[in-house]
Design a protein around this motif. Structure first.
Motif, PDB file in Angstrom:
ATOM      1  N   LEU A 235       0.809  -1.213   0.000  1.00 19.52           N
ATOM      2  CA  LEU A 235       0.000   0.000   0.000  1.00 19.52           C
ATOM      3  C   LEU A 235       0.843   1.264   0.000  1.00 19.52           C
ATOM      4  O   LEU A 235       0.408   2.298   0.463  1.00 19.52           O
ATOM      5  CB  LEU A 235      -0.954  -0.015   1.204  1.00 19.52           C
ATOM      6  CG  LEU A 235      -1.885  -1.224   1.233  1.00 19.52           C
ATOM      7  CD1 LEU A 235      -2.779  -1.190   2.449  1.00 19.52           C
ATOM      8  CD2 LEU A 235      -2.721  -1.295  -0.037  1.00 19.52           C
ATOM      9  N   ASP A 236       2.088   1.172  -0.493  1.00 19.69           N
ATOM     10  CA  ASP A 236       2.758   2.456  -0.687  1.00 19.69           C
ATOM     11  C   ASP A 236       2.938   2.765  -2.168  1.00 19.69           C
ATOM     12  O   ASP A 236       3.617   3.713  -2.513  1.00 19.69           O
ATOM     13  CB  ASP A 236       4.044   2.590   0.150  1.00 19.69           C
ATOM     14  CG  ASP A 236       5.019   1.476  -0.088  1.00 19.69           C
ATOM     15  OD1 ASP A 236       4.809   0.731  -1.058  1.00 19.69           O
ATOM     16  OD2 ASP A 236       5.987   1.350   0.686  1.00 19.69           O
ATOM     17  N   PHE A 240      -1.933   1.225  -6.845  1.00 20.81           N
ATOM     18  CA  PHE A 240      -2.509  -0.080  -6.494  1.00 20.81           C
ATOM     19  C   PHE A 240      -4.010  -0.219  -6.811  1.00 20.81           C
ATOM     20  O   PHE A 240      -4.412  -1.170  -7.491  1.00 20.81           O
ATOM     21  CB  PHE A 240      -2.208  -0.396  -5.017  1.00 20.81           C
ATOM     22  CG  PHE A 240      -2.596  -1.782  -4.595  1.00 20.81           C
ATOM     23  CD1 PHE A 240      -1.827  -2.885  -4.948  1.00 20.81           C
ATOM     24  CD2 PHE A 240      -3.761  -1.999  -3.858  1.00 20.81           C
ATOM     25  CE1 PHE A 240      -2.189  -4.176  -4.566  1.00 20.81           C
ATOM     26  CE2 PHE A 240      -4.131  -3.283  -3.471  1.00 20.81           C
ATOM     27  CZ  PHE A 240      -3.353  -4.369  -3.832  1.00 20.81           C
ATOM     28  N   PRO A 241      -4.863   0.735  -6.381  1.00 22.30           N
ATOM     29  CA  PRO A 241      -6.305   0.567  -6.664  1.00 22.30           C
ATOM     30  C   PRO A 241      -6.620   0.487  -8.156  1.00 22.30           C
ATOM     31  O   PRO A 241      -7.456  -0.318  -8.569  1.00 22.30           O
ATOM     32  CB  PRO A 241      -6.937   1.822  -6.045  1.00 22.30           C
ATOM     33  CG  PRO A 241      -5.965   2.280  -5.020  1.00 22.30           C
ATOM     34  CD  PRO A 241      -4.612   1.923  -5.550  1.00 22.30           C
ATOM     35  N   ASP A 242      -5.929   1.301  -8.950  1.00 23.57           N
ATOM     36  CA  ASP A 242      -6.213   1.272 -10.391  1.00 23.57           C
ATOM     37  C   ASP A 242      -5.727  -0.030 -11.004  1.00 23.57           C
ATOM     38  O   ASP A 242      -6.369  -0.587 -11.893  1.00 23.57           O
ATOM     39  CB  ASP A 242      -5.558   2.474 -11.080  1.00 23.57           C
ATOM     40  CG  ASP A 242      -6.127   3.779 -10.535  1.00 23.57           C
ATOM     41  OD1 ASP A 242      -7.369   3.836 -10.338  1.00 23.57           O
ATOM     42  OD2 ASP A 242      -5.354   4.708 -10.275  1.00 23.57           O
ATOM     43  N   MET A 243      -4.593  -0.514 -10.506  1.00 24.60           N
ATOM     44  CA  MET A 243      -4.082  -1.801 -10.989  1.00 24.60           C
ATOM     45  C   MET A 243      -5.100  -2.905 -10.714  1.00 24.60           C
ATOM     46  O   MET A 243      -5.431  -3.704 -11.597  1.00 24.60           O
ATOM     47  CB  MET A 243      -2.734  -2.079 -10.301  1.00 24.60           C
ATOM     48  CG  MET A 243      -1.989  -3.309 -10.760  1.00 24.60           C
ATOM     49  SD  MET A 243      -2.505  -4.820  -9.941  1.00 24.60           S
ATOM     50  CE  MET A 243      -1.632  -4.682  -8.368  1.00 24.60           C
ATOM     51  N   LEU A 275      -3.760   4.810   3.970  1.00 22.37           N
ATOM     52  CA  LEU A 275      -5.090   5.351   4.223  1.00 22.37           C
ATOM     53  C   LEU A 275      -5.723   5.826   2.921  1.00 22.37           C
ATOM     54  O   LEU A 275      -6.889   5.547   2.629  1.00 22.37           O
ATOM     55  CB  LEU A 275      -4.938   6.523   5.199  1.00 22.37           C
ATOM     56  CG  LEU A 275      -6.127   6.814   6.075  1.00 22.37           C
ATOM     57  CD1 LEU A 275      -6.508   5.581   6.864  1.00 22.37           C
ATOM     58  CD2 LEU A 275      -5.799   7.983   7.015  1.00 22.37           C
ATOM     59  N   ASP A 276      -4.936   6.509   2.140  1.00 22.34           N
ATOM     60  CA  ASP A 276      -5.356   7.005   0.832  1.00 22.34           C
ATOM     61  C   ASP A 276      -5.787   5.832  -0.049  1.00 22.34           C
ATOM     62  O   ASP A 276      -6.888   5.785  -0.598  1.00 22.34           O
ATOM     63  CB  ASP A 276      -4.153   7.763   0.232  1.00 22.34           C
ATOM     64  CG  ASP A 276      -4.348   8.193  -1.215  1.00 22.34           C
ATOM     65  OD1 ASP A 276      -4.780   7.346  -2.023  1.00 22.34           O
ATOM     66  OD2 ASP A 276      -4.056   9.359  -1.528  1.00 22.34           O
ATOM     67  N   ILE A 277      -4.911   4.809  -0.113  1.00 26.19           N
ATOM     68  CA  ILE A 277      -5.166   3.675  -1.000  1.00 26.19           C
ATOM     69  C   ILE A 277      -6.369   2.852  -0.544  1.00 26.19           C
ATOM     70  O   ILE A 277      -7.235   2.479  -1.340  1.00 26.19           O
ATOM     71  CB  ILE A 277      -3.897   2.806  -1.094  1.00 26.19           C
ATOM     72  CG1 ILE A 277      -2.802   3.604  -1.814  1.00 26.19           C
ATOM     73  CG2 ILE A 277      -4.178   1.503  -1.812  1.00 26.19           C
ATOM     74  CD1 ILE A 277      -1.450   2.974  -1.756  1.00 26.19           C
ATOM     75  N   LEU A 278      -6.440   2.585   0.752  1.00 27.82           N
ATOM     76  CA  LEU A 278      -7.547   1.764   1.247  1.00 27.82           C
ATOM     77  C   LEU A 278      -8.889   2.472   1.056  1.00 27.82           C
ATOM     78  O   LEU A 278      -9.896   1.843   0.720  1.00 27.82           O
ATOM     79  CB  LEU A 278      -7.319   1.405   2.725  1.00 27.82           C
ATOM     80  CG  LEU A 278      -6.166   0.415   2.955  1.00 27.82           C
ATOM     81  CD1 LEU A 278      -5.811   0.304   4.435  1.00 27.82           C
ATOM     82  CD2 LEU A 278      -6.527  -0.966   2.402  1.00 27.82           C
ATOM     83  N   THR A 279      -8.901   3.773   1.242  1.00 27.94           N
ATOM     84  CA  THR A 279     -10.146   4.503   1.054  1.00 27.94           C
ATOM     85  C   THR A 279     -10.574   4.462  -0.413  1.00 27.94           C
ATOM     86  O   THR A 279     -11.749   4.280  -0.736  1.00 27.94           O
ATOM     87  CB  THR A 279      -9.990   5.961   1.536  1.00 27.94           C
ATOM     88  OG1 THR A 279      -9.398   5.928   2.830  1.00 27.94           O
ATOM     89  CG2 THR A 279     -11.324   6.664   1.618  1.00 27.94           C
ATOM     90  N   LEU A 283     -13.952   3.020  -2.259  1.00 23.54           N
ATOM     91  CA  LEU A 283     -14.767   3.793  -3.205  1.00 23.54           C
ATOM     92  C   LEU A 283     -15.061   2.972  -4.456  1.00 23.54           C
ATOM     93  O   LEU A 283     -16.043   3.197  -5.145  1.00 23.54           O
ATOM     94  CB  LEU A 283     -14.054   5.104  -3.582  1.00 23.54           C
ATOM     95  CG  LEU A 283     -14.077   6.177  -2.485  1.00 23.54           C
ATOM     96  CD1 LEU A 283     -13.138   7.329  -2.819  1.00 23.54           C
ATOM     97  CD2 LEU A 283     -15.507   6.696  -2.281  1.00 23.54           C
ATOM     98  N   LYS A 284     -14.212   2.003  -4.727  1.00 26.10           N
ATOM     99  CA  LYS A 284     -14.462   1.100  -5.861  1.00 26.10           C
ATOM    100  C   LYS A 284     -15.307  -0.103  -5.421  1.00 26.10           C
ATOM    101  O   LYS A 284     -15.455  -1.071  -6.146  1.00 26.10           O
ATOM    102  CB  LYS A 284     -13.127   0.608  -6.439  1.00 26.10           C
ATOM    103  CG  LYS A 284     -12.265   1.714  -7.059  1.00 26.10           C
ATOM    104  CD  LYS A 284     -11.001   1.130  -7.658  1.00 26.10           C
ATOM    105  CE  LYS A 284      -9.967   2.200  -8.014  1.00 26.10           C
ATOM    106  NZ  LYS A 284     -10.430   3.176  -9.044  1.00 26.10           N
ATOM    107  N   HIS A 285     -15.825  -0.063  -4.209  1.00 24.15           N
ATOM    108  CA  HIS A 285     -16.678  -1.124  -3.633  1.00 24.15           C
ATOM    109  C   HIS A 285     -15.961  -2.442  -3.432  1.00 24.15           C
ATOM    110  O   HIS A 285     -16.575  -3.507  -3.468  1.00 24.15           O
ATOM    111  CB  HIS A 285     -17.946  -1.318  -4.470  1.00 24.15           C
ATOM    112  CG  HIS A 285     -18.739  -0.063  -4.576  1.00 24.15           C
ATOM    113  ND1 HIS A 285     -19.415   0.489  -3.515  1.00 24.15           N
ATOM    114  CD2 HIS A 285     -18.908   0.784  -5.611  1.00 24.15           C
ATOM    115  CE1 HIS A 285     -19.986   1.605  -3.900  1.00 24.15           C
ATOM    116  NE2 HIS A 285     -19.691   1.817  -5.164  1.00 24.15           N
TER     117      HIS A 285
END
Ligand code: C2E
Ligand code: CA
Ligand code: CA
Length: 400
Positions: A235-236, A240-243, A275-279, A283-285
């Motif tokens: 998570l740094d 990551f979320p977009d991947m 925190l940024d990534i997990l949130t 948001l992507k459910h």
């Protein structure tokens, strides 16, 4: 093999010796003095397969006895016996395990024949089911090659509803199919991946395969939730979320059916980035599960700060909870807290029927553990499901 009983109380010694001999034990040696016991073991440690030791002895208490066992390199089984407070007994048991002694368990005095028999049977089963795994340390280079050469493969462990027994989803657990050593467990290489900058590639490999498998299950009419373990070290990287979203789309796996299980394995360098990534994952459910809840790594502070949707109670609080009032208190408190926060609850490490019944009665949502099913290759899931369909009814009937 000999069995050694150590207790300063001769009545307790004789009682235990009789119970063991009723269970078919021969070669039982009784000893009222801890120092003599240690001397005996020291001269002939390999001949002793099992030691029962009282915690409260005048010249050497059980804790020191344990230390002496470690010093002389005793390799057999150990059972602690005590008339003391249950918590002291449990702590002593943990201490002995922390010394890597083979602890069968801890028994309250007076020892009931039934409990004794159960303890011995459980141990026999455990010994028989231990795979002859090779324990070896691997280099980061070897792991790098394993990732690149496709030697990592996923196993999947079922997660079922405690209310209905229905299969809800699976947890993805990575293994290394090593050309010489066979199937290597993740505890032997996840730490290396985290320490040597390989965890992003490892997670990506596991994730891609799990998403494709999940997509295939969905396409085949089995809409399972797929859980994947991620390390805080993943998570740094802000991408990551977009991947995850790209990979899921390519695999035909709906994001709503994806769960990421997060454990904190070390202190964060930069606490804001996770925190940024997990949130953004939320948001992507994508569901977020706080893994190993209750251990030092997964704390109340995380629960406060991160929008988790699922709380996964560590097996240290689940296994044997039906026999331990303190574990029950912790379990109930964790479940109550999760409920009030609107989180789903999952108990891991469910091995025994009595723990399963307790979890059902406590209103826990989901169970995972050997009682339900072990981690398995995806190809074995249909067969497991058939077998489970036959078995689940019995687990939903009221406790005996
Ligand atoms: P975990 O996330 O707590 O996973 C549960 C572990 O408990 C698994 O061990 C599973 O096989 C084992 N288990 C399941 N049911 C039972 C039971 O009833 N009794 C007992 N005694 N054990 C049970 P495994 O597969 O060896 O994985 C160990 C740990 O490695 C996992 O713990 C997880 O933290 C980590 N891990 C596994 N795969 C990955 C991965 O892809 N990425 C990362 N970052 N970590 C992973
Ligand atoms: Ca997990
Ligand atoms: Ca765990």
């Amino acid at each position: 093999m000999k069995t050694l009983l150590v207790d300063d109380d001769s009545f307790a010694l004789q009682l235990l010796a009789r119970q063991l001999s009723n269970l078919g034990f021969v070669n039982i040696i009784q000893c009222m003095r801890a120092r003599e016991a240690i001397a005996m073991l020291e001269s002939d440690a390999a001949r002793f397969g099992l030691v029962f030791c009282d915690l409260q002895m005048p010249e050497m208490d059980g804790i020191e006895f344990v230390r002496q066992l470690v010093r002389i390199g005793y390799r057999g089984g150990l059972t602690l016996v005590s008339g003391e407070d249950e918590r002291i007994l449990r702590t002593a048991e943990r201490l002995a395990r922390a010394h890597h002694l083979d602890v069968l368990g801890a028994l309250n005095k007076p020892v009931s024949p039934h409990t004794l028999q159960e303890l011995l049977a459980r141990h026999a089963l455990h010994v028989a089911s231990q795979p002859h795994a090779v324990h070896r340390t691997y280099t980061p280079q070897q792991l790098r090659l394993a990732i690149d050469n496709g030697q990592l493969l996923n196993h999947y462990q079922p997660k079922v509803s405690l209310a209905s027994g229905a299969l809800i989803g699976v947890e993805t657990l990575v293994r290394w199919q090593h050309p010489d050593d066979g199937l290597v467990e993740p505890d032997q290489f996840i730490g290396i991946a985290e320490d040597h900058g390989l965890i992003d590639d490892l997670t990506r490999t596991v994730l891609t395969a799990a998403l494709h498998q999940g997509g295939a299950w969905h396409a085949g009419g089995l809409p399972l939730q797929v859980a994947i373990n991620i390390s805080m070290d993943n998570l740094d990287s802000l991408d990551f979320p977009d991947m995850v979203e790209r990979e899921a789309a390519a695999a035909g796996m709906p994001l709503r059916h994806l769960v990421l299980e997060v454990t904190e394995s070390r202190l964060m360098k930069d606490p804001l980035s996770p925190l940024d990534i997990l949130t953004r994952l939320r948001l992507k459910h994508i569901d977020l599960s706080i893994d190993d809840f209750g251990t030092g790594h997964s704390s109340l502070a995380q629960l406060r700060d991160i929008p988790f949707t699922e709380l996964k109670i560590d097996r240290g609080f689940v296994h044997g909870a039906s026999r331990n009032a303190y574990l029950q208190v912790i379990l109930e408190a964790s479940l109550g807290m999760a409920r009030q926060m609107g989180m789903k609850t999952v108990a891991e490490g469910v091995e025994e029927r009595a723990d399963w019944d307790l979890l059902r009665a406590s209103g826990c949502d989901v169970a995972q553990g050997y009682l339900v099913g072990k981690p398995m290759p995806a190809a074995e899931l249909p067969r497991w499901l058939c077998e489970w369909e036959n078995r689940r009814g019995a687990l939903l009937a009221n406790a005996a």
